[in-house]
Structure formats: C-alpha cells, structure tokens
Design a protein around this motif. Structure first.
Motif, PDB file in Angstrom:
ATOM      1  N   ALA A 106      39.248   2.840 -50.013  1.00  0.00           N
ATOM      2  CA  ALA A 106      38.735   1.421 -50.613  1.00  0.00           C
ATOM      3  C   ALA A 106      38.924   0.324 -50.069  1.00  0.00           C
ATOM      4  O   ALA A 106      38.484  -1.129 -49.947  1.00  0.00           O
ATOM      5  CB  ALA A 106      39.386   1.581 -52.037  1.00  0.00           C
ATOM      6  N   ALA A 107      40.540   0.361 -49.389  1.00  0.00           N
ATOM      7  CA  ALA A 107      40.863  -0.808 -48.585  1.00  0.00           C
ATOM      8  C   ALA A 107      40.201  -1.273 -47.449  1.00  0.00           C
ATOM      9  O   ALA A 107      40.108  -2.518 -47.136  1.00  0.00           O
ATOM     10  CB  ALA A 107      42.530  -0.504 -48.243  1.00  0.00           C
ATOM     11  N   GLN A 108      39.252  -0.378 -46.789  1.00  0.00           N
ATOM     12  CA  GLN A 108      38.503  -0.788 -45.761  1.00  0.00           C
ATOM     13  C   GLN A 108      37.547  -1.961 -46.271  1.00  0.00           C
ATOM     14  O   GLN A 108      37.058  -2.742 -45.672  1.00  0.00           O
ATOM     15  CB  GLN A 108      37.658   0.523 -45.276  1.00  0.00           C
ATOM     16  N   ASP A 109      37.275  -1.852 -47.476  1.00  0.00           N
ATOM     17  CA  ASP A 109      36.253  -2.976 -48.011  1.00  0.00           C
ATOM     18  C   ASP A 109      36.814  -4.136 -48.748  1.00  0.00           C
ATOM     19  O   ASP A 109      36.497  -5.040 -48.289  1.00  0.00           O
ATOM     20  CB  ASP A 109      35.148  -2.289 -48.829  1.00  0.00           C
ATOM     21  N   ASP A 110      37.831  -3.611 -49.500  1.00  0.00           N
ATOM     22  CA  ASP A 110      38.513  -4.613 -50.457  1.00  0.00           C
ATOM     23  C   ASP A 110      39.983  -4.382 -50.672  1.00  0.00           C
ATOM     24  O   ASP A 110      40.048  -3.497 -51.567  1.00  0.00           O
ATOM     25  CB  ASP A 110      37.834  -4.869 -51.765  1.00  0.00           C
ATOM     26  N   LEU A 111      40.718  -4.823 -49.777  1.00  0.00           N
ATOM     27  CA  LEU A 111      42.098  -4.564 -50.132  1.00  0.00           C
ATOM     28  C   LEU A 111      42.630  -4.944 -51.444  1.00  0.00           C
ATOM     29  O   LEU A 111      43.450  -3.947 -52.230  1.00  0.00           O
ATOM     30  CB  LEU A 111      43.150  -5.110 -48.946  1.00  0.00           C
ATOM     31  N   GLY A 112      42.548  -5.930 -51.954  1.00  0.00           N
ATOM     32  CA  GLY A 112      43.068  -6.432 -53.211  1.00  0.00           C
ATOM     33  C   GLY A 112      42.393  -5.382 -54.368  1.00  0.00           C
ATOM     34  O   GLY A 112      43.103  -5.002 -55.228  1.00  0.00           O
ATOM     35  N   ALA A 113      41.148  -5.003 -54.612  1.00  0.00           N
ATOM     36  CA  ALA A 113      40.640  -4.128 -55.337  1.00  0.00           C
ATOM     37  C   ALA A 113      41.180  -2.779 -55.342  1.00  0.00           C
ATOM     38  O   ALA A 113      41.489  -2.117 -56.250  1.00  0.00           O
ATOM     39  CB  ALA A 113      38.999  -3.946 -55.254  1.00  0.00           C
ATOM     40  N   ALA A 114      41.549  -2.303 -53.878  1.00  0.00           N
ATOM     41  CA  ALA A 114      42.063  -1.111 -53.675  1.00  0.00           C
ATOM     42  C   ALA A 114      43.531  -0.906 -54.153  1.00  0.00           C
ATOM     43  O   ALA A 114      43.839   0.143 -54.943  1.00  0.00           O
ATOM     44  CB  ALA A 114      42.032  -0.576 -52.168  1.00  0.00           C
ATOM     45  N   ASN A 115      44.221  -2.218 -54.074  1.00  0.00           N
ATOM     46  CA  ASN A 115      45.513  -2.181 -54.694  1.00  0.00           C
ATOM     47  C   ASN A 115      45.498  -1.906 -56.009  1.00  0.00           C
ATOM     48  O   ASN A 115      46.609  -1.151 -56.948  1.00  0.00           O
ATOM     49  CB  ASN A 115      46.181  -3.471 -54.312  1.00  0.00           C
ATOM     50  N   SER A 116      44.501  -2.972 -56.763  1.00  0.00           N
ATOM     51  CA  SER A 116      44.589  -2.815 -58.183  1.00  0.00           C
ATOM     52  C   SER A 116      44.234  -1.366 -58.857  1.00  0.00           C
ATOM     53  O   SER A 116      44.715  -0.900 -59.740  1.00  0.00           O
ATOM     54  CB  SER A 116      43.274  -3.838 -58.867  1.00  0.00           C
ATOM     55  N   ALA A 117      43.235  -0.813 -58.187  1.00  0.00           N
ATOM     56  CA  ALA A 117      42.752   0.732 -58.477  1.00  0.00           C
ATOM     57  C   ALA A 117      44.111   1.632 -58.253  1.00  0.00           C
ATOM     58  O   ALA A 117      44.293   2.400 -59.101  1.00  0.00           O
ATOM     59  CB  ALA A 117      41.690   1.203 -57.623  1.00  0.00           C
TER      60      ALA A 117
END
Length: 291
Positions: free
Chosen positions: A262-273
């Motif tokens: 997920a961090a490949q596309d959106d690091l912030g969203a990956a961290n939240s998830a």
C-alpha cells in the motif's frame, strides 16, 4: 545470567502482548530499555557481568585505602617504613589485573563480533540518511523500492496522524512516518549523512552507529517481538540535534507485506491502515485474555 536476562525479555513480551507496546525512555530511568533483540540481551548481560568486577574492585580499593589510613597513620606509625619494593605484591598487582582483563576481554570481543556479524544473510536492506534535522529512509528493493522522510511529529499534528496517545507516541520521539519492518527478520541498515555527522541509535535493539557524510556504515538488527521502538540521533549535529528521533515499528510478516504494497501508492494511507490493523489485533488479544 543470560537465562535470567532472557526470561526478563520473555516476561516483558508477554506483558506487552495484551496491548500496544512501545520501548522508550522513562522518567528517572537508570536501566536499559527492555531488550527487543538478541544483541541487546547480550549487551544487558555483559553490563551486569562487568558490574560484579567493578563492584569487587571498588570495595577492594576502598578497603586498602582505609587500611593504609588506619594502619600507617602518624600516631600508630611514628617511624615510617623505608621499604622500596616487595616482589610478591608486585607480582600480585601485575597478574591480578591481567586475569581480570582477560575475563572482561573475552566476552567483550565475542559481543563485538556478534554486533558486526549477522547470524544469517539479511532479508532486507534499509538505508538511513541523517539530515539536519530528520531522517530519510530507503527500502532497497530492486523491484519495488520505497523512499520517505521521517520528521518529528509536532503537537498540532497529532490529531491528523491519529497519534494522540502520548504514552505510545511520546513528545519529541513520535514521528510522522515510522520505519516498518517484519518481526523475526534480519534487517541490514546502511547509515550515512548528507551534511554533518549524525548517529543512528535504537537502545532496545542494541545498535548505535555514526552517520558520516560520504561514507556508508553498516549495522543490523533482528527484532524478536512486535512493537514500536524509539531511538534518537546520538551525535551532536546542530541546534535541532534533540529533535530528530528514530521510530521503528515491528509488525507481523502479513502486516508488513500489506503495508509495503500500500505504501507504494500512498504512504499516509498505508500508515493509517497499519495502525488500525494493529489496534484491532491488540483489542482482540485483550478480549481473548479477559475470557
């Protein structure tokens, strides 16, 4: 002694399993942070091991000084001895320290060897670059590399980051983007700097190494339990030296794979998830332990 230290680490792991675990400095702390790696367990054991020698030597020296003060004071010894040497004493104070140094040197060299020799080929490599005053990280994956900056979290940014819990995300240590690694995985860390000398240090992992501009230094760790571990730059590097913390989040293999993809596309969203998944997992463990 090693078994005792290991049992303490196991007890801490069991205690942290029911909730979010974060290794960080504590007020009035005089001991090490709980060990999260085998290397740190060895460091803690060696520290306790050397204390036995230091304590005995300190007591011996104090006793000898007291004995000399009492035995050879002017009133008890009006005519001082003119003895210039004593062969037996000279042999003792030469051989004795040599033996003590051998008992210290052998485990010390063994520990140094372990610190610079991973037990296996590292499964992943992360490059950490110190900058005035933050850290840049690069996951060196040929197919899917990942690069991001880790900045200290400001107080007015906590709500947006979902990190209002000061106990888990302490002031001056919490960051916006943690380094995420899988548990029970040997991780190589390449350390350098872009401007001045910094130092990459994570006490719970037992690692501390200089970040020197134009040079790559290498260290490694293998975290044995999940949690959030904090460190700091440990080399005076300028006015904001105290404000460039290090945060490493250790998660399960599955959670890491999901986060990395997920961090490949959106690091912030990956961290939240990832934070949500960890919270759900911890809540499930609490319910299970309560039942």
């Amino acid at each position: 002694m090693k078994r005792f230290v290991a049992s303490l680490g196991l007890f801490s792991a069991m205690a942290g399993a029911t909730g979010a675990y974060a290794a960080q400095p504590e007020p009035w702390q005089i001991r090490f942070q709980p060990a999260a790696t085998g290397i740190m367990e060895e460091v803690a054991w060696f520290e306790e091991y050397t204390l036995w020698f230091l304590g005995a030597i300190t007591i011996l020296v104090m006793v000898l000084i007291a004995w000399c003060i009492i035995r050879y004071r002017a009133s008890a010894n009006p005519v001082p001895s003119r003895t210039s040497h004593n062969t037996l004493i000279e042999v003792i104070w030469t051989v004795g320290p040599v033996i003590v140094l051998l008992f210290l040197a052998v485990p010390s060299f063994q520990l140094l060897t372990s610190q610079f020799t991973p037990p296996e080929e590292p499964a992943m490599t992360i490059k950490a670059t110190g900058v005035q005053w933050y850290w840049d990280y690069e996951y060196q994956d040929e197919e899917n590399p990942l690069t991001f900056t880790s900045l200290m979290l400001q107080e007015d940014e906590r709500a947006a980051s979902g990190k209002e819990d000061v106990a888990q995300y302490p002031r001056l240590l919490a960051v916006d983007n943690e380094v995420v690694v899988p548990v029970a995985t040997t991780v190589r860390v390449l350390v350098t700097a872009s401007d001045v000398i910094h130092a990459f240090a994570v006490p719970a992992f037992g690692i501390k190494i200089d970040a020197v501009p134009g040079r790559l230094n290498e260290t490694w760790f293998k975290a044995e339990r999940e949690g959030l571990y904090y460190g700091q730059c440990s080399e005076l590097c300028g006015k904001d030296h105290a404000f460039m913390p290090i945060a490493i989040r250790v998660v399960s293999q599955e959670q890491f794979q999901e986060w990395y993809a997920a961090a490949q596309d959106d690091l912030g969203a990956a961290n939240s998830a990832l934070m949500a998944a960890i919270e759900n997992s911890n809540n499930g463990k609490k319910v299970a332990s309560a039942n």
